[in-house]
Each structure stands twice: as structure tokens, then as C-alpha cells.
Motif scaffolding. Sequence first.
Motif, short mmCIF file in Angstrom:
data_model
loop_
_atom_site.label_atom_id
_atom_site.label_comp_id
_atom_site.label_asym_id
_atom_site.label_seq_id
_atom_site.Cartn_x
_atom_site.Cartn_y
_atom_site.Cartn_z
N UNK A 50 58.11 55.18 35.36
CA UNK A 50 58.00 53.72 35.45
C UNK A 50 57.75 53.29 36.88
N UNK A 51 58.49 53.85 37.81
CA UNK A 51 58.29 53.53 39.23
C UNK A 51 56.89 53.94 39.69
N UNK A 52 56.41 55.07 39.19
CA UNK A 52 55.10 55.58 39.58
C UNK A 52 53.96 54.68 39.11
N UNK A 53 54.09 54.07 37.94
CA UNK A 53 52.99 53.25 37.40
C UNK A 53 53.11 51.77 37.77
N UNK A 54 54.16 51.39 38.46
CA UNK A 54 54.40 49.99 38.80
C UNK A 54 53.18 49.34 39.46
N UNK A 55 52.69 49.94 40.54
CA UNK A 55 51.55 49.35 41.25
C UNK A 55 50.30 49.32 40.38
N UNK A 56 50.04 50.40 39.65
CA UNK A 56 48.84 50.45 38.82
C UNK A 56 48.84 49.34 37.77
N UNK A 57 49.98 49.10 37.13
CA UNK A 57 50.05 48.04 36.12
C UNK A 57 49.82 46.67 36.77
N UNK A 58 50.40 46.44 37.94
CA UNK A 58 50.20 45.16 38.64
C UNK A 58 48.74 44.97 39.03
N UNK A 59 48.10 46.03 39.51
CA UNK A 59 46.67 45.96 39.86
C UNK A 59 45.85 45.64 38.61
N UNK A 60 46.15 46.30 37.53
CA UNK A 60 45.43 46.10 36.27
C UNK A 60 45.55 44.65 35.80
N UNK A 61 46.77 44.11 35.83
CA UNK A 61 46.97 42.71 35.40
C UNK A 61 46.25 41.76 36.35
N UNK A 62 46.29 42.05 37.64
CA UNK A 62 45.59 41.20 38.60
C UNK A 62 44.08 41.20 38.34
N UNK A 63 43.52 42.35 38.04
CA UNK A 63 42.07 42.42 37.75
C UNK A 63 41.74 41.69 36.45
N UNK A 64 42.63 41.78 35.46
CA UNK A 64 42.42 41.01 34.23
C UNK A 64 42.42 39.51 34.53
N UNK A 65 43.37 39.08 35.34
CA UNK A 65 43.49 37.66 35.66
C UNK A 65 42.29 37.16 36.46
N UNK A 66 41.77 37.96 37.37
CA UNK A 66 40.65 37.50 38.19
C UNK A 66 39.37 37.35 37.37
N UNK A 67 39.25 38.12 36.29
CA UNK A 67 38.07 38.00 35.42
C UNK A 67 36.84 38.71 35.94
N UNK A 68 36.97 39.53 36.97
CA UNK A 68 35.83 40.25 37.54
C UNK A 68 35.74 41.63 36.88
N UNK A 69 34.79 41.78 35.97
CA UNK A 69 34.66 43.03 35.21
C UNK A 69 34.34 44.21 36.12
N UNK A 70 33.54 44.01 37.15
CA UNK A 70 33.21 45.11 38.06
C UNK A 70 34.44 45.61 38.78
N UNK A 71 35.28 44.69 39.21
CA UNK A 71 36.51 45.06 39.92
C UNK A 71 37.46 45.80 38.99
N UNK A 72 37.59 45.34 37.76
CA UNK A 72 38.44 46.01 36.78
C UNK A 72 37.87 47.38 36.44
N UNK A 73 36.57 47.49 36.31
CA UNK A 73 35.93 48.76 35.97
C UNK A 73 36.16 49.82 37.05
N UNK A 74 36.32 49.41 38.29
CA UNK A 74 36.53 50.36 39.39
C UNK A 74 37.80 51.17 39.23
N UNK A 75 38.80 50.63 38.51
CA UNK A 75 40.05 51.40 38.37
C UNK A 75 40.01 52.34 37.17
#
Length: 118
Positions: A50-75
Amino acid sequence: MTVAMAVLAAVAAIWWLLRDPVPYSLHKTPTVTVTIHAEKSKYPDIQQTTDDVDLLVKVYVQRLQSGDASDLARIGAPWYTGRQRAARELIDRYGAHADGPVEAIVQEPVVPYLAKAP
């Protein structure tokens, strides 16, 4: 020769630092509120996962919120050829929900080392 190699190494280091940011880093905006919990588990390492995936999940949610498909696709995994289309579908489906607080629960994996966070 030594000076040329030092200059070349310095130029390479500067280029490396100034290139695109790491895809797994949070941008300054938009801010996201994400709470991540470990599922109740018989395995003691679920909290570390859980601690290991904390940042990844936050980044993922941030990319979903921004709505930029290219930025989300980069991860996404580099070998996955449908990243851009999949990112657009995820934004269309979940992007509006990323504006509010998000709670993720890390579940113990069915396959070792492949935990999921619904």
C-alpha cells in the motif's frame, strides 16, 4: 581528452535533468485528495505494498482529473499499443469522479506481486 569527456558527461547530465519529468510524479495542479488503505489481509506485507503504490495511485487520479489523455497514457506500460485510446476511455468514464475525494483500497494479489487498488 579528459576535458572533452567531462564536458560530454556534464551535457548528458543536464539533458537528463531537463527532459520531460518522470511520468510517476505529481504535477503542481490539479491537486487531488486520495486516501489509500490496505485491505484486511493475512499477509503482513500488504501495508508495504500500500505504501509502495501510494504515489502511483495519486498520480493516476491526478491525470484522470486533468483530462489529458496523453499525460495519462505516459504512465501506462510502454509495450501497450492502445495506451492513448485506453486513457481517453478512462478519462471519459472516471474523470468526473476524480474531482472529489478518492478512496483506494489495496487488495492482496491473486498473483504474487500484482496487487490491485479498486
